[in-house]
Design a protein around this motif. Structure first.
Motif, mmCIF file in Angstrom:
data_model
loop_
_atom_site.group_PDB
_atom_site.id
_atom_site.type_symbol
_atom_site.label_atom_id
_atom_site.label_comp_id
_atom_site.label_asym_id
_atom_site.label_seq_id
_atom_site.Cartn_x
_atom_site.Cartn_y
_atom_site.Cartn_z
ATOM 1 N N MET A 1 0.812 -1.183 0.000
ATOM 2 C CA MET A 1 0.000 0.000 0.000
ATOM 3 C C MET A 1 0.866 1.261 0.000
ATOM 4 S SD MET A 1 -3.073 -1.206 -0.148
ATOM 5 C CE MET A 1 -4.042 0.241 0.109
ATOM 6 N N SER A 3 3.767 1.910 -1.637
ATOM 7 C CA SER A 3 4.273 2.337 -2.942
ATOM 8 C C SER A 3 3.778 1.384 -4.034
ATOM 9 C CB SER A 3 5.803 2.395 -2.931
ATOM 10 O OG SER A 3 6.329 1.142 -2.539
ATOM 11 N N PRO A 4 2.498 1.487 -4.385
ATOM 12 C CA PRO A 4 1.951 0.596 -5.411
ATOM 13 C C PRO A 4 2.553 0.903 -6.785
ATOM 14 C CG PRO A 4 0.335 2.251 -4.779
ATOM 15 C CD PRO A 4 1.510 2.412 -3.861
ATOM 16 N N THR A 5 2.647 -0.142 -7.590
ATOM 17 C CA THR A 5 3.182 -0.005 -8.945
ATOM 18 C C THR A 5 2.077 -0.308 -9.952
ATOM 19 O OG1 THR A 5 3.818 -2.330 -9.091
ATOM 20 C CG2 THR A 5 5.435 -0.810 -8.130
ATOM 21 N N THR A 6 2.396 -0.168 -11.211
ATOM 22 C CA THR A 6 1.418 -0.494 -12.263
ATOM 23 C C THR A 6 1.096 -1.987 -12.250
ATOM 24 O OG1 THR A 6 3.232 -0.657 -13.864
ATOM 25 C CG2 THR A 6 2.056 1.441 -13.753
ATOM 26 N N GLU A 7 2.051 -2.817 -11.821
ATOM 27 C CA GLU A 7 1.779 -4.256 -11.705
ATOM 28 C C GLU A 7 0.707 -4.520 -10.650
ATOM 29 O OE1 GLU A 7 5.256 -6.634 -11.079
ATOM 30 O OE2 GLU A 7 6.292 -5.747 -12.780
ATOM 31 N N HIS A 8 0.771 -3.789 -9.534
ATOM 32 C CA HIS A 8 -0.237 -3.933 -8.482
ATOM 33 C C HIS A 8 -1.615 -3.510 -9.001
ATOM 34 C CE1 HIS A 8 3.456 -3.565 -5.912
ATOM 35 N NE2 HIS A 8 2.904 -4.674 -5.433
ATOM 36 N N LEU A 9 -1.650 -2.422 -9.733
ATOM 37 C CA LEU A 9 -2.911 -1.944 -10.306
ATOM 38 C C LEU A 9 -3.479 -2.970 -11.279
ATOM 39 C CD1 LEU A 9 -4.996 0.314 -10.563
ATOM 40 C CD2 LEU A 9 -3.577 1.291 -12.376
ATOM 41 N N ALA A 11 -2.935 -6.198 -11.302
ATOM 42 C CA ALA A 11 -3.399 -7.360 -10.533
ATOM 43 C C ALA A 11 -4.737 -7.063 -9.865
ATOM 44 C CB ALA A 11 -2.359 -7.748 -9.485
ATOM 45 N N GLY A 12 -4.888 -5.872 -9.321
ATOM 46 C CA GLY A 12 -6.155 -5.480 -8.702
ATOM 47 C C GLY A 12 -7.290 -5.466 -9.704
ATOM 48 N N LYS A 13 -7.027 -4.931 -10.896
ATOM 49 C CA LYS A 13 -8.058 -4.922 -11.944
ATOM 50 C C LYS A 13 -8.431 -6.334 -12.363
ATOM 51 C CE LYS A 13 -7.123 -0.407 -14.019
ATOM 52 N NZ LYS A 13 -6.632 0.287 -15.224
#
Length: 190
Positions: A1, A3-9, A11-13
């Motif tokens: 939480m 320092s989220p990255t585009t990979e985290h976004l 995965a969330g999507k």
């Protein structure tokens, strides 16, 4: 939480898309009777640690009542060993369910546990160690003891019918849907 990255976004999507696509599914009982367990492993699936993944699922009257997908605690040297370790993990759950059913119904029949690896089945039913298997931790021989005591009836299931596959590996959509339906997840009709 922090320092989220585009990979985290991404995965969330993906999780949100999955939830939206499965919102019409419900766990329903089928025509099958009794308790059936499925035990599977994906050998050396974690490319970083080379640990295998265990998956097991228990159906009662055609609907999943318990399942897990977990990385194994140690590296397995053989596919057989990974499947055997998965069987040992599932056997602990099997014993618990058998005790519960015995308390509720008085039924003490062996619980059928389906395994898709012939060598692991042979190892479960044979108390002789060989050079290839003597390194397996004693904790995993629990399954062998329960098979010998007729608590578990370990049986062969074709790989295509292994319901726990969906817990251990990525599957094509048709195979995943077949596993999901075998676990009792079906489309709701309103």
């Amino acid at each position: 939480m922090a320092s989220p990255t585009t990979e985290h976004l991404a995965a969330g999507k993906r999780v949100l898309r999955y939830l939206k696509g499965t919102s019409t599914l419900a766990l329903t009982n089928g025509t099958a009777t009794g308790l059936i367990g499925y035990s599977d492993a994906d050998y050396a699936a974690d490319t970083g640690t080379r640990r295998s993944t265990t998956g097991y699922l228990f159906n009662m009257h055609g609907a999943a009542i318990s399942w897990t997908s977990k990385r194994q605690a140690s590296v397995s040297l053989l596919t057989t060993e990974a499947e055997y370790v998965a069987g040992a993990m599932a056997s602990r759950e099997t014993v618990w369910f058998r005790r519960l059913l015995s308390d509720l119904t008085g039924n003490e029949e062996p619980v059928v546990m389906r395994v898709d690896n012939q060598s692991a089945l042979a190892l479960m039913g044979n108390d002789v160690s060989s050079k290839r298997t003597k390194h397996i931790d004693v904790a995993f021989h629990f399954v062998r003891e329960k098979v010998a005591a007729k608590v578990i009836d370990a049986t062969k299931v074709p790989t295509g019918d292994m319901v726990a596959d969906m817990l251990t590996k990525t599957l094509p959509i048709a195979a995943f849907t077949a596993c999901r339906e075998a676990a009792g997840l079906t489309e709701l009709t309103l």
